[in-house]
Scaffold this active site. Structure first.
Site, PDB file in Angstrom:
ATOM      1  N   GLU A  89       0.853  -1.195   0.000  1.00 43.69           N
ATOM      2  CA  GLU A  89       0.000   0.000   0.000  1.00 43.69           C
ATOM      3  C   GLU A  89       0.892   1.249   0.000  1.00 43.69           C
ATOM      4  O   GLU A  89       0.664   2.184  -0.740  1.00 43.69           O
ATOM      5  CB  GLU A  89      -0.930   0.012   1.221  1.00 43.69           C
ATOM      6  N   ARG A 106      -7.414   2.902  13.311  1.00 44.20           N
ATOM      7  CA  ARG A 106      -8.312   1.765  13.111  1.00 44.20           C
ATOM      8  C   ARG A 106      -8.297   0.836  14.327  1.00 44.20           C
ATOM      9  O   ARG A 106      -9.288   0.166  14.626  1.00 44.20           O
ATOM     10  CB  ARG A 106      -8.002   1.017  11.806  1.00 44.20           C
ATOM     11  N   GLU A 135     -10.513  -8.039   4.201  1.00 49.42           N
ATOM     12  CA  GLU A 135      -9.879  -8.072   5.510  1.00 49.42           C
ATOM     13  C   GLU A 135     -10.681  -8.730   6.630  1.00 49.42           C
ATOM     14  O   GLU A 135     -10.092  -9.409   7.474  1.00 49.42           O
ATOM     15  CB  GLU A 135      -9.531  -6.632   5.940  1.00 49.42           C
TER      16      GLU A 135
HETATM   17  N1  LUZ Z   1      -5.584   1.946   4.355  1.00 53.20           N
HETATM   18  C1  LUZ Z   1      -5.832   3.230   4.621  1.00 53.20           C
HETATM   19  C2  LUZ Z   1      -6.319   0.960   4.883  1.00 53.20           C
HETATM   20  O1  LUZ Z   1      -5.118   4.089   4.146  1.00 53.20           O
HETATM   21  N2  LUZ Z   1      -6.881   3.538   5.395  1.00 53.20           N
HETATM   22  C3  LUZ Z   1      -7.688   2.617   5.950  1.00 53.20           C
HETATM   23  O2  LUZ Z   1      -8.620   2.945   6.654  1.00 53.20           O
HETATM   24  C4  LUZ Z   1      -7.388   1.265   5.705  1.00 53.20           C
HETATM   25  N3  LUZ Z   1      -8.122   0.294   6.251  1.00 53.20           N
HETATM   26  C5  LUZ Z   1      -7.794  -0.957   6.020  1.00 53.20           C
HETATM   27  C6  LUZ Z   1      -6.728  -1.245   5.218  1.00 53.20           C
HETATM   28  N4  LUZ Z   1      -6.004  -0.307   4.647  1.00 53.20           N
HETATM   29 MO1  MOS Z   2      -4.630  -2.889   3.192  1.00 53.25          MO
HETATM   30  S1  MOS Z   2      -4.046  -3.379   5.061  1.00 53.25           S
HETATM   31  O1  MOS Z   2      -6.172  -2.911   2.931  1.00 53.25           O
HETATM   32  O2  MOS Z   2      -3.492  -2.406   2.141  1.00 53.25           O
END
Ligand code: LUZ
Ligand code: MOS
Length: 751
Positions: A226, A304, A706
């Site tokens: 990510e 979160r 998830e």
């Molecule tokens: N990524 C993010 C995430 O930038 N914000 C989120 O709330 C999130 N939630 C789950 C997984 N990735």
């Molecule tokens: Mo994610 S933890 O939804 O890249």
């Protein structure tokens, strides 16, 4: 519908980063990284490496044309360390050579002297020294401080959970190709093409439009790509820019494990108060998140954790606080669940603790406190369309819980050296990026003049099947056969300003944008048919590739319709935009409505512990899951299976070990164990909850990526129950993962 990638995967024809044919003259980049976790660079000698045949250039921070800065949320992370080193494995130089092999050889010829500084690897120690990524945050509902006096039972303790290595099958990597006019095409194994584009532009000091990021698919991401795919893409682009040649960076597994961040380890304090009839009256928790050496996504992940601190329960008085603690580990990052699992684990531990002391089954407490419609979450959202009770009830009846419990009891009575344990794990997971502004997406649809369709969205395919779902959305709106639709690569030139494929929200966000684009095209096509066939607009319908007048099939098929529209100069392309309605959040008061909806479910876990060896097997994992109205049962069940097993791995066997100097000890697959075919549950049952689905879910099919990971948390408590059955002197501990070593110690713990 079958996954559109299955044929390519099975035949080995699917294209990953390393399958992109390399252009002539392609060079290879390898990072030279730090061999200590904290210190000041005194001297680096790469003269020998530079002279090695085939080495083209050793790039240092001084060669960077723009900013030496890759921080995603805060600008606190250098691409290449300039002066101070913050973690073991931090990139310092980028070696560019004719082959990766030569670059590896050159890396061994580099020597560095560092004035070492004290190393912190523990979150609580960082907090004690006031080393925080950002100020702490607190979510609060009711008045727990005033409520303790009304509680019949109060229990306090500590719960720790360790990190987790993403172990995507395809390691991190990127391939940068210089194009004309100082532009770059960048192939990246990233969940966030726009993040790669934005940060690359920043480091190179050029505008974003000079960079085109293209993603065909990833061999897994799990959150690890990510934010942290960016580093390697920027390196490839930097090399390509400085040398005007294509540059590829593709990480060796051990480099990947050493240099990248993982799931955040947490250490947490909890305090739970119950009434005589087992209602949870008050809950307090303090979470110490081990962020590592830079912010990365830690602030959002920490948030979160707070959002999911009460898991599937309604607690009227809650105060939960989280600290993001800065340590000298590689910056920890997103990992499936994004801090949610770490929060849920702690309240489950608190409940297990209470049940242990009260000598009852945890499920009595769990069941009495399940969330109901109209309940308020600690962050102000009012729960509606709650399904947790229904999944719980179904799990109990469909899987005959009482019979299972009886079988476990009988087994434990009859067996001395093997003990079984059982647990229930309810889950509720909020769907939406917690940062409201990230919840939008776009889709670009072309209908070509022969009637075939090309679809581009911001969604990144990483094995989760999102491309198949996108095909399903377009096919259902157009009412054409799926073979008419081609899913294009994810490309920042076609779909811009995308949020990463993350938060389980990718199919929802991009699917809704696609639905909007397709509907706009259908509207134009209906107008065309109406005009030419003389049918009232409201009577025209497109179904199964034919035009219908009311419910009567006309002569016009899809091909004729498209041909006519084209000759009529109707626009056959559309860009759909979707932004999730309803959601909002106010950080000042920590209240709002951050989630479009929640996903619910309940899992029953049964394990057998070998009380001589400390080993265990997961006998059964039986799940009732709220899919909404699943649009693709095969794909969605695959997500539940994969996530649950990944969760079990996190809770039971995956053990990340850094030594006191911040060096990763579990640095390869020989020392880091993940679930294999023998460690998956012997019986894995997934029942779909009967439900209508949610309007904000694409085609009412709820997000699935998830939430099911958190079923794996149940494995910890099932094993613990088996250990308790063997050893009456076992002292309850919450220190995940519950490895066979820890099980063995627990089995033979003395008074
Ligand atoms: N990524 C993010 C995430 O930038 N914000 C989120 O709330 C999130 N939630 C789950 C997984 N990735
Ligand atoms: Mo994610 S933890 O939804 O890249």
């Amino acid at each position: 519908m079958k996954n559109i990638d299955s044929r390519g995967h099975v035949r080995g024809e699917s294209i990953y980063l390393d399958d992109i044919p390399e252009l002539r003259g392609t060079l290879h980049g390898v990072a030279f990284d730090s061999t200590c976790a904290h210190g000041i660079i005194k001297n680096i000698d790469y003269s020998k490496a530079e002279k090695l045949a085939g080495v083209i250039k050793i790039i240092t921070s001084k060669d960077i044309p723009g900013q030496n800065q890759i921080g995603g949320i805060f600008p606190d992370e250098e691409l290449l360390a300039e002066n101070e080193i913050h973690f073991w494995g931090q990139p310092i130089l980028l070696i560019i050579a004719e082959s990766q092999k030569i670059a590896f050889k050159a890396r061994k010829l580099i020597s560095i002297t560092v004035d070492e500084l004290p190393v912190i690897v523990d979150a609580r120690e960082a907090k004690a020294q006031n080393k925080l990524v950002m100020p702490p945050r607190t979510f609060k509902l009711g008045e727990p401080k005033n409520k303790w006096k009304d509680c019949e039972f109060i229990f306090e303790g500590i719960a720790n959970s360790n990190g987790q290595e993403h172990l995507y099958i395809e390691t991190q990597g990127a391939y940068a190709v210089p194009m004309e006019n100082d532009s770059i095409r960048l192939y990246s194994s990233t969940q966030g093409p726009t993040a790669v584009q934005r940060i690359t532009a920043q480091v190179l000091g050029i505008p974003m439009h000079k960079i085109e990021v293209d993603v065909t698919r990833l061999g897994g991401g799990f959150g690890g790509k990510e934010d942290q795919a960016t580093t390697w893409a920027v390196m490839a682009a930097l090399g390509a820019t400085l040398l005007n040649r294509p540059v590829k960076v593709s990480l060796h597994r051990m480099d990947d494990m050493r240099m990248t961040g993982k799931r955040h380890p947490y250490s947490s304090d909890y305090k739970i108060g119950l009434s005589k009839d087992l209602k949870i009256l008050a809950y307090e928790a303090t979470f110490y998140q081990n962020a590592g050496a830079a912010a990365d996504l830690s602030p959002a992940i920490m948030e979160r954790t707070l959002f999911h601190a009460t898991n599937s329960y309604f607690v009227p008085n809650v105060e939960v606080t989280a600290y993001s603690c800065k340590t000298n580990l590689p910056p920890n990052t997103a990992f499936r669940g994004f801090g949610g699992p770490q929060g849920m684990y702690v309240i489950e531990a608190a409940i297990a603790h209470a049940a242990h002391e009260l000598k009852i089954s945890p499920r009595e407490i769990q069941e009495k406190n399940l969330l109901q419609n109209g309940n308020e979450f600690p962050y102000g959202q009012i729960a509606d369309q709650v399904e947790i009770g229904n999944t719980w009830k179904d799990a109990k009846s469909k899987f005959e819980l009482e019979k299972l419990e009886k079988e476990v009891a009988i087994f434990n009575k009859e067996n001395k050296h093997f003990k079984k344990g059982i647990s229930l794990m309810p889950i509720s997971f909020g769907i939406s990026f917690t940062k409201t502004v990230m919840n939008h997406a776009r889709a670009l649809v072309h209908i070509y003049q022969d009637g075939s369709i090309g679809v581009s969205t911001g969604a990144v395919e990483m094995g989760q099947g999102v491309n198949t779902k996108m095909v399903q959305v377009a096919a259902s709106v157009f009412s054409v056969n799926a073979n008419k639709i081609k899913l294009e690569t994810t490309n920042t030139t076609r779909v811009a300003n995308t949020s990463p494929s993350a938060a389980s929200a990718t199919a929802d966000l991009n699917g809704k944008a696609l639905e909007i684009a397709c509907n706009a095209l259908v509207k134009r096509l209906i107008e065309t048919a109406s005009k030419h066939l003389g049918i009232a607009i409201s009577d025209v319908k497109i179904q199964d590739e034919f035009v219908y007048n009311k419910n009567i099939k006309t002569e016009w098929d899809w091909k004729k319709l498209i041909e006519t529209a084209f000759l009529d100069r109707v626009c056959l392309s559309e860009n759909g935009h979707y932004a999730t309605p309803i959601i909002h959040y106010n950080k000042e008061i920590e209240k709002g409505h951050p989630f479009a909806y929640h996903v619910y479910g309940t899992a029953i876990t049964v394990v057998t512990v070998d009380c001589i060896r400390g080993r265990y097997e997961i006998d059964a994992l039986k799940i009732v899951h709220d899919f909404g109205k699943s649009m693709n049962t095969i794909i969605d069940r695959g997500q539940v299976e994969g996530a649950a097993v990944q969760g079990i791995g996190w809770m039971t066997m995956e053990e990340i070990i850094y030594n006191a100097k911040g060096k990763l000890i579990s640095n390869a697959l020989s020392t880091y164990k993940i679930p294999d075919i023998y460690s998956v549950p012997k019986e894995l049952l997934i029942e779909q909850l009967e439900t209508q689905g949610h309007e904000l879910a694409i085609l009412k099919s709820k997000a699935v990526g998830e939430p099911p990971l958190m079923y794996g948390i149940g494995a910890y408590f099932a094993i613990q129950n088996a250990v308790k059955a063997f050893n009456p002197n076992y002292k309850l501990k919450f220190d995940a993962p519950f490895t066979p070593e820890k099980v063995l110690m627990g089995l033979y713990e003395k008074e």
